[in-house]
Motif scaffolding. Sequence first.
Motif, PDB file in Angstrom:
ATOM      1  N   MET A   1       0.845  -1.199   0.000  1.00 52.32           N
ATOM      2  CA  MET A   1       0.000   0.000   0.000  1.00 52.32           C
ATOM      3  C   MET A   1       0.876   1.242   0.000  1.00 52.32           C
ATOM      4  N   PRO A   2       0.631   2.083  -0.936  1.00 55.44           N
ATOM      5  CA  PRO A   2       1.486   3.268  -1.050  1.00 55.44           C
ATOM      6  C   PRO A   2       1.341   4.163   0.178  1.00 55.44           C
ATOM      7  N   VAL A   3       2.455   4.618   0.657  1.00 56.18           N
ATOM      8  CA  VAL A   3       2.455   5.544   1.794  1.00 56.18           C
ATOM      9  C   VAL A   3       3.324   6.744   1.449  1.00 56.18           C
ATOM     10  N   THR A   4       3.268   7.736   2.351  1.00 49.63           N
ATOM     11  CA  THR A   4       4.101   8.918   2.156  1.00 49.63           C
ATOM     12  C   THR A   4       5.381   8.745   2.974  1.00 49.63           C
ATOM     13  N   VAL A   5       6.529   8.858   2.285  1.00 47.53           N
ATOM     14  CA  VAL A   5       7.819   8.652   2.947  1.00 47.53           C
ATOM     15  C   VAL A   5       8.677   9.907   2.805  1.00 47.53           C
ATOM     16  N   LEU A   6       9.223  10.323   3.941  1.00 45.56           N
ATOM     17  CA  LEU A   6      10.164  11.455   3.910  1.00 45.56           C
ATOM     18  C   LEU A   6      11.579  10.890   4.003  1.00 45.56           C
ATOM     19  N   VAL A   7      12.413  11.283   3.077  1.00 45.53           N
ATOM     20  CA  VAL A   7      13.817  10.868   3.104  1.00 45.53           C
ATOM     21  C   VAL A   7      14.658  12.089   3.472  1.00 45.53           C
ATOM     22  N   ALA A   8      15.370  11.980   4.607  1.00 46.29           N
ATOM     23  CA  ALA A   8      16.216  13.096   5.048  1.00 46.29           C
ATOM     24  C   ALA A   8      17.652  12.619   5.070  1.00 46.29           C
ATOM     25  N   ASP A   9      18.479  13.148   4.144  1.00 46.58           N
ATOM     26  CA  ASP A   9      19.894  12.759   4.078  1.00 46.58           C
ATOM     27  C   ASP A   9      20.635  13.892   3.394  1.00 46.58           C
ATOM     28  N   ASN A  26       5.631   3.127  -5.982  1.00 48.68           N
ATOM     29  CA  ASN A  26       4.465   4.011  -5.932  1.00 48.68           C
ATOM     30  C   ASN A  26       4.286   4.741  -4.605  1.00 48.68           C
ATOM     31  N   HIS A  27       5.304   4.785  -3.826  1.00 51.48           N
ATOM     32  CA  HIS A  27       5.196   5.574  -2.597  1.00 51.48           C
ATOM     33  C   HIS A  27       5.395   7.025  -2.930  1.00 51.48           C
ATOM     34  N   LYS A  28       4.735   7.849  -2.087  1.00 49.59           N
ATOM     35  CA  LYS A  28       4.922   9.280  -2.263  1.00 49.59           C
ATOM     36  C   LYS A  28       6.181   9.658  -1.512  1.00 49.59           C
ATOM     37  N   VAL A  29       7.108  10.343  -2.168  1.00 46.13           N
ATOM     38  CA  VAL A  29       8.407  10.622  -1.568  1.00 46.13           C
ATOM     39  C   VAL A  29       8.591  12.114  -1.335  1.00 46.13           C
ATOM     40  N   LEU A  30       9.020  12.434  -0.110  1.00 43.62           N
ATOM     41  CA  LEU A  30       9.383  13.809   0.239  1.00 43.62           C
ATOM     42  C   LEU A  30      10.879  13.792   0.556  1.00 43.62           C
ATOM     43  N   LEU A  31      11.582  14.871   0.207  1.00 44.22           N
ATOM     44  CA  LEU A  31      13.029  14.886   0.422  1.00 44.22           C
ATOM     45  C   LEU A  31      13.443  16.081   1.279  1.00 44.22           C
ATOM     46  N   ALA A  32      14.397  15.816   2.195  1.00 38.44           N
ATOM     47  CA  ALA A  32      14.963  16.917   2.989  1.00 38.44           C
ATOM     48  C   ALA A  32      16.470  16.722   3.022  1.00 38.44           C
ATOM     49  N   LYS A  33      17.246  17.848   2.937  1.00 38.90           N
ATOM     50  CA  LYS A  33      18.700  17.703   2.868  1.00 38.90           C
ATOM     51  C   LYS A  33      19.387  17.943   4.219  1.00 38.90           C
ATOM     52  N   ASP A  34      18.597  18.365   5.184  1.00 38.82           N
ATOM     53  CA  ASP A  34      19.190  18.435   6.527  1.00 38.82           C
ATOM     54  C   ASP A  34      18.096  18.290   7.589  1.00 38.82           C
TER      55      ASP A  34
END
Lengths: 128, 993
Positions: A1-9, A26-34
């Motif tokens: 099941m698609p979920v919203t994932v935040l990747v912080a790296d 098919n996951h929803k991806v959010l990105l953060a750099k710090d």
Amino acid sequence: MPVTVLVADDEEAIRSMLAITLAEDNHKVLLAKDGEEAITIAQRESPDLIFLDVLMPGLSGYQVCKMLKQDPKTAHIKIIMLTAMAQESDQKRAHEAGADDYFVKPFSLMALLDKINQLNLQPRQASS
Amino acid sequence: MEALNTPAYLIPPLAAAILCGLLDVIALRAGVRNPTYRIFSLFLLALTLWAVLIYLMRVSPDTAHAMRWERLVLPVTLMSTPAFFVFAKSYARRPMGTLSTSITLVYVATAIGLALSGRLLESMTLESYGYVPTLAPAFYVLALGGYLLMAAGVYNLYRAYRDSDVYVERNRLLYIMIATSFPVLGTVLDLLPQPYPGAIFGSFLFGAVTTVAMLRYHLLDVRVVVKKGLSYLAISALIAVPYVVVISIVSLGLNRDQIRPDVYILILVVLALLLQPLWSRLQSAVDRTFFRQRQDLFHTLEEFTGRTRSIAELEKPASDLVDIIRTAVRADGVALLLPSDSGDFSSIASSGRESLATLRLNRQTPLTVWMEKQHAPLEMRHLELDAHLQAVSDKEKESMRHAGARLLVPLRMRERLSGILVLGPKVSEAPYSQDEMRLLSMVASQTAVLLDDTRLYQSVTAQLEEGRNRLEAFQKSADRLALGEDADRSVQELIDTARTLIGARYGTLAVWGAKNEMRRSFVSGFAAQGHEPLGRASEGVRGVSRESAGSGTLAASLDALAPAAALGAARTPRTRLIAPIVRKGRSLGTIYLVEKENASEFTSDDERILNLFGVLAAVLLENINLYQEVVLERGSLAAIQSSMAEGLVVLNAEGKINYLNPAAIELLGLTGVDSLGRDFAQLLGPRTADTPLLKKLTDGRSGTSSGDAVTELRLTLPVARELAVTTFPIPGVQNEMLTGLLLRDVSRERELERRRDAFVATASHELRTPMTTIMGYSELFLTRKVPEAVQKEGLQRIYKEGQRLTAIVDDLLNVSRIQSGRLHLEVTRAVLRDIVDEAVAMIKPTAEGHTFVVNVDRGMPLVLADRDKLTQVLINLVTNAVKYSPAGGPVTIAAMSQAPDGRIVVSVTDTGIGIAPEDRERLFTTFNRIRRPETATIRGSGLGLFIVKGLVELMGGQVWLESEMNHGSTFYFSVPGEATVERGGVLAVPGRS
């Protein structure tokens, strides 16, 4: 099941690699750099899951994790720490900070995706 | 018939009562503390009471009254006898036995009982001469018992008289016996039927007078007392005559036949007062007439006796003696002759006539032989008269006559003539009286005793002195035993002391080795004869095995071996002494003494002393051995303790510091702290946070466990330091458990370990990040079908991260090469600007938010450097500038040519967090990253600056920096330029390969 994932790296290479891989499933991806960016996005978007790098400029992953877990609005978000520190003391710190799990770099992308499924996350609407 | 009131009847008892009462007072004053005197005064009290009662009886108006008093008189009369008996016993110093005590008590009880019941007196009649009691038979029985008691008392006195050798004592006892006989005799007479009881008067007066004589002149002989008594009688008569005259006048003048008794007493008292001056004058006149000479003589004797009580030396009493004698007998000269060293009698003290002082009498002449047998003084005129003295040579007689000797008094002691007192003629030219002769005999005998005492005293003193000297010398030798500093000197002193103390000419002390050989020898007394005898003396004892040491054969073997001149000179048995030096059954050596100094033989005392020295020597030799062992052991131990890098601390059971070596003081930072005896945990408490550990270390029990325990103690003061502490138990001397702590400074090791750990962590982190990307994409491509664009990007990333891994590995290799000095340089001429641009271009893509300012003139002199290495230096520095200015900002790279030697100085400036001064030192070491909160998230291997420094220095340059906290840093490095070579500057081109 698609979920919203935040990747912080802070490593752009890892961010984009994870973005591509998660999007493939098919996951929803959010990105953060710090760390600071991670908190802002987490509060705003209320993702289901955060992949959080430990060593980032500014706030460290542990600090971010602790803050999010202490905030009632974000406490429910599952947090998986991604660390290049292979020592036991680092894993202990991750647990103390309230992380739900951790992956040691270099990790298997497939194991990461399996983990998402295992968590059996119920996608929820973004906060108001 | 009326009672008698005549004075003759009434006065005697009254006078007796007064006299006895006075005597009692005198006796009490004379010696109230002396029990004998107390008993004597009791006796006198009884006599007084008796006299008073007699008087009261006599003044009774009728027989009935008289009888009442007489009843009291009788028991007192009887009571005086046991009193005398007890006194006599006490005076004769004969203890009252059970029998004596019982008899006395029975007698007293019977007398009192019978007297109180009136059984002693039957009736009383008044005769013409007064009251006459008719006594009961019981009284006569008791009286007989009383006389027996008196007799027993006198017998006791007689026995004391017989046993006593003391002239004065015998005299005194004789007085008492004679004095006692008077009242006894008087009472006996009174008991017989007779017309008048005059005996009471006479006996009492006589008894009293002799008692007075006894009390006052207890040193006089009896004959003097008799004379004295007579003189007092004369005095009494002188008083009695006016008394009788006055009474008669009073009787006649008043024409009264009867005068009341108290008037008599009044008259007597008045007369006594009036005649008192006359009495005293008479007494002194009598004294002068009768006793002057004798008194002088006895004073002389007394004085002499007093002076000779404390004898210490002979000279003073001798000169005193001759002076006293000369004064006493009024001689014109007196000399005391005593045996001199040669045995003749010569004068040691003289007074008056000087010729007497030169008189010498030979020993063993007929004169001295004769005098040896005589007590009495010899008058010169007897030399002609006595047949035994005819043998005395004319020469001797002449010499005595010439010297003016008139009287020779022998001083005899134990039937030997110990001296002669020689007197010149009397000043009055009269012959010496018998009294004087007797006095001189007494003085002579006392002097003889004194001389003997003095001689004994001096010889005893000399013996004591010699004993003390010997003891002191011995003690000194014994004290030496404690000294180990100079073993040879101690042994030498011992043999010297033994030799001089015993008085031997030569002495040797040989020390045997373990294999019977003579290891050392010490000789004494040979110095004056040079070294040859000394050597021979040593030779003499060489070869004497330890089996023979201490046995009788040693002497023989020594004698056989010794050259005659040295040791074997005297071969008679007692002219050498040998003592073995034996300790715990092992013969350590031998002491050997030869020839007594004064040519006599050695005594058994000497032998004993030498044996003692043998014991001393044994202890000394053993001590020397022990001392040397201990010194060796202790010396090496101390050297180890003070030189070892490890700290050594010894704690007692209470955790107090017993010992710590210099390293421990340094390691614990206790320099200048008086730490001995202090509590270890307390002392170090402020210096560490490891308090529980400290407690455990100092807890005595932890140290007593069988194994050693190693722990680490982290000290924070005075410098941060880590110590590896090994605890181990040390059994103490008194069975207590000490704890030893061995401290090793492991700060450096630990720091290296920490840095290595940090490097491994950092390196692994640095390696894992690119590995994640590489492995992630690879896995993705292998498991999923991805679009081509994604695949392309992924592969590019894999390649790039691969490059990054290579760079990291290069860094590590470089570090390794720099550290081992195996880095290879390819020095070329290069344009610095190109290199700077290249470095900036490589970093710029990864440095968002930073701007780069390059102030490097393209026309400046070329640099002489390895182009790749220089690029790496710049990349590292610029990377750091970017990393440590996280907020972004400009990074300025500038270069200028340094004037004197043409070196090029390059600077890289940032506006970042800056570096604290205390961190600058270790900035350039490996694996060392500045740990500050701001740098926690900054990636780095901690190798960059180390590599910079290594490379720059290899190329012949230097690295330094300027920095201000929170404002930024500037790193400078110099590299040789073209001009450097031209100007002959030193160009370090290692190029080692």
